[in-house]
Scaffold this motif. Structure first.
Motif, mmCIF file in Angstrom:
data_model
loop_
_atom_site.group_PDB
_atom_site.id
_atom_site.type_symbol
_atom_site.label_atom_id
_atom_site.label_comp_id
_atom_site.label_asym_id
_atom_site.label_seq_id
_atom_site.Cartn_x
_atom_site.Cartn_y
_atom_site.Cartn_z
ATOM 1 N N PRO A 112 0.786 -1.241 0.000
ATOM 2 C CA PRO A 112 0.000 0.000 0.000
ATOM 3 C C PRO A 112 0.813 1.283 0.000
ATOM 4 C CG PRO A 112 -1.046 -1.604 1.417
ATOM 5 C CD PRO A 112 0.246 -2.225 0.976
ATOM 6 N N SER A 113 1.906 1.346 0.755
ATOM 7 C CA SER A 113 2.695 2.575 0.787
ATOM 8 C C SER A 113 3.300 2.882 -0.576
ATOM 9 C CB SER A 113 3.806 2.465 1.843
ATOM 10 O OG SER A 113 4.657 1.370 1.575
ATOM 11 N N VAL A 114 3.726 1.848 -1.290
ATOM 12 C CA VAL A 114 4.303 2.035 -2.622
ATOM 13 C C VAL A 114 3.219 2.431 -3.625
ATOM 14 C CG1 VAL A 114 5.419 0.841 -4.549
ATOM 15 C CG2 VAL A 114 6.250 0.491 -2.206
ATOM 16 N N VAL A 115 2.069 1.777 -3.555
ATOM 17 C CA VAL A 115 0.964 2.118 -4.450
ATOM 18 C C VAL A 115 0.554 3.579 -4.253
ATOM 19 C CG1 VAL A 115 -1.451 1.650 -4.990
ATOM 20 C CG2 VAL A 115 0.129 -0.253 -4.616
ATOM 21 N N ALA A 116 0.429 3.994 -2.993
ATOM 22 C CA ALA A 116 0.046 5.376 -2.701
ATOM 23 C C ALA A 116 1.063 6.349 -3.275
ATOM 24 C CB ALA A 116 -0.089 5.573 -1.191
ATOM 25 N N ALA A 117 2.345 6.029 -3.115
ATOM 26 C CA ALA A 117 3.394 6.924 -3.607
ATOM 27 C C ALA A 117 3.388 7.008 -5.124
ATOM 28 C CB ALA A 117 4.757 6.452 -3.101
ATOM 29 N N ARG A 118 3.291 5.872 -5.792
ATOM 30 C CA ARG A 118 3.356 5.878 -7.259
ATOM 31 C C ARG A 118 2.117 6.531 -7.876
ATOM 32 N NH1 ARG A 118 7.262 1.074 -9.346
ATOM 33 N NH2 ARG A 118 6.814 2.142 -11.315
ATOM 34 N N MET A 119 0.957 6.320 -7.290
ATOM 35 C CA MET A 119 -0.246 6.959 -7.806
ATOM 36 C C MET A 119 -0.214 8.460 -7.544
ATOM 37 S SD MET A 119 -3.101 4.040 -6.859
ATOM 38 C CE MET A 119 -4.486 5.036 -7.347
ATOM 39 N N THR A 120 0.347 8.865 -6.402
ATOM 40 C CA THR A 120 0.482 10.290 -6.120
ATOM 41 C C THR A 120 1.428 10.945 -7.116
ATOM 42 O OG1 THR A 120 0.054 9.969 -3.765
ATOM 43 C CG2 THR A 120 1.189 11.987 -4.384
ATOM 44 N N TYR A 121 2.534 10.273 -7.399
ATOM 45 C CA TYR A 121 3.486 10.833 -8.362
ATOM 46 C C TYR A 121 2.873 10.930 -9.759
ATOM 47 C CZ TYR A 121 7.708 11.733 -10.991
ATOM 48 O OH TYR A 121 8.639 12.312 -11.824
ATOM 49 N N ALA B 175 13.831 4.694 1.443
ATOM 50 C CA ALA B 175 14.752 4.257 0.389
ATOM 51 C C ALA B 175 14.002 3.516 -0.713
ATOM 52 C CB ALA B 175 15.842 3.375 0.984
ATOM 53 N N SER B 176 13.082 2.644 -0.316
ATOM 54 C CA SER B 176 12.296 1.890 -1.290
ATOM 55 C C SER B 176 11.419 2.805 -2.129
ATOM 56 C CB SER B 176 11.419 0.865 -0.555
ATOM 57 O OG SER B 176 10.476 0.289 -1.428
ATOM 58 N N LEU B 177 10.764 3.761 -1.477
ATOM 59 C CA LEU B 177 9.881 4.671 -2.196
ATOM 60 C C LEU B 177 10.640 5.486 -3.233
ATOM 61 C CD1 LEU B 177 7.618 5.942 0.729
ATOM 62 C CD2 LEU B 177 6.988 4.336 -1.092
ATOM 63 N N ILE B 178 11.833 5.929 -2.878
ATOM 64 C CA ILE B 178 12.642 6.678 -3.840
ATOM 65 C C ILE B 178 12.954 5.808 -5.052
ATOM 66 C CG2 ILE B 178 14.903 7.763 -4.216
ATOM 67 C CD1 ILE B 178 14.735 8.702 -1.266
ATOM 68 N N GLY B 179 13.252 4.541 -4.817
ATOM 69 C CA GLY B 179 13.494 3.621 -5.926
ATOM 70 C C GLY B 179 12.264 3.437 -6.804
ATOM 71 N N HIS B 180 11.105 3.258 -6.182
ATOM 72 C CA HIS B 180 9.873 3.080 -6.946
ATOM 73 C C HIS B 180 9.518 4.341 -7.732
ATOM 74 C CE1 HIS B 180 8.148 -0.893 -6.038
ATOM 75 N NE2 HIS B 180 8.826 -0.802 -4.897
ATOM 76 N N LEU B 181 9.748 5.503 -7.129
ATOM 77 C CA LEU B 181 9.412 6.743 -7.820
ATOM 78 C C LEU B 181 10.378 7.013 -8.969
ATOM 79 C CD1 LEU B 181 8.384 8.926 -4.763
ATOM 80 C CD2 LEU B 181 6.899 7.858 -6.468
ATOM 81 N N GLN B 182 11.631 6.633 -8.803
ATOM 82 C CA GLN B 182 12.557 6.736 -9.931
ATOM 83 C C GLN B 182 12.095 5.846 -11.072
ATOM 84 O OE1 GLN B 182 14.915 8.518 -11.101
ATOM 85 N NE2 GLN B 182 15.519 7.167 -12.773
ATOM 86 N N GLU B 183 11.655 4.620 -10.751
ATOM 87 C CA GLU B 183 11.135 3.744 -11.800
ATOM 88 C C GLU B 183 9.866 4.336 -12.407
ATOM 89 O OE1 GLU B 183 10.804 -0.943 -12.203
ATOM 90 O OE2 GLU B 183 9.111 -0.138 -11.049
#
Length: 255
Positions: free
Chosen positions: A73-82, A224-232
């Motif tokens: 969920p934290s990654v999904v929220a971050a990527r959808m926000t971006y 750290a993980s979120l930064i990686g996902h957002l870079q992707e």
């Protein structure tokens, strides 16, 4: 209007003047930058002490263990926000971190507080089973146990506990974790595996990390993980794909 205590206007973390920045008593440019690894610096910032090699080893281990677990969920929220606001990289990171709660990611803190209570109860003559029964009487889950995917045992938790045994750091909190696990069949009627959010606080508390800062472990790792996902996401965007899939998966049943 005065709110809260106002009789100790001090900080022991950082100070600076025209020529120098001091962090926890060390010169940032003379002693820390280029000389200190980030895990040591993190531990020093939180506790005020330089970690032992064992403490540094386990801080490294648990940060690696909790940083990444796919499209949680934290990654999904971050990527959808971006996807919706690509100008706000920091906002997307924040969106992911704001979901660090008692069910997902932040549950290490909840488990840590529970284990600390079990340790106190045992010291006072109680036992782990009574602590588990008290939680169940309130219809609360047992923090640090069970996993929707790793039902036969969380490999991250198993490894962390194995490393703790090999390094001789098993203390009162790991014992409490094992005692709670042993009590579960009698209380729940079935066993549950220890998950990573049970192993992390048990290990970290036994090596001397402060209870009040436990959630910081998950926050730092997941950042750290979120930064990686957002870079992707900047190169291979899936935020709107996830948004569309969510809309397609949920039916309307209103008037």
């Amino acid at each position: 209007m005065r709110i809260g205590k106002q009789d100790a206007p001090f900080t022991a973390i950082c100070t600076s003047d025209t020529h120098q920045i001091k962090v926890r008593g060390q010169d940032l440019t003379g002693e820390i930058i280029g000389n200190t690894d980030f895990i040591t610096y993190f531990w020093m910032l939180v506790t005020g002490q330089v970690p032992s090699e064992t403490q540094k080893f386990f801080a490294n281990a648990v940060l690696c263990a909790i940083a990444e677990h796919g499209l949680v969920p934290s990654v999904v929220a971050a990527r959808m926000t971006y996807a919706a606001a690509p100008e706000a990289f920091h906002g997307a990171v924040a969106a992911g971190l704001l979901g660090c709660g008692s069910v997902v990611l932040g549950s290490a803190e909840v488990a840590g507080r529970f284990l600390a209570q079990v340790v106190e109860a045992v010291a006072a003559g109680g036992d782990a089973e009574a602590a588990v029964r008290a939680l169940r009487a309130e219809k609360k889950a047992i923090p640090g146990f069970g996993h929707p995917q790793h039902s036969e045992g969380d490999p991250r938790a198993n490894l962390l506990l194995k490393l703790a045994a090999e390094h001789g750091v098993e203390g009162a909190h790991i014992k409490a974790l094992r005692d709670v696990q042993a009590a579960l069949p009698a209380v729940l009627g079935r066993p549950l595996p220890i998950n990573v959010n049970g192993a992390i606080p048990a290990v970290m508390l036994d090596v001397g990390f402060p209870l009040a800062a436990l959630k910081g472990i998950s926050l730092l790792a997941r950042t750290a993980s979120l930064i990686g996902h957002l870079q992707e996401e900047t190169e291979r965007p899936i935020g709107f794909i996830m948004s569309g899939a969510a809309a397609a998966a949920i039916g309307y049943d209103g008037p």
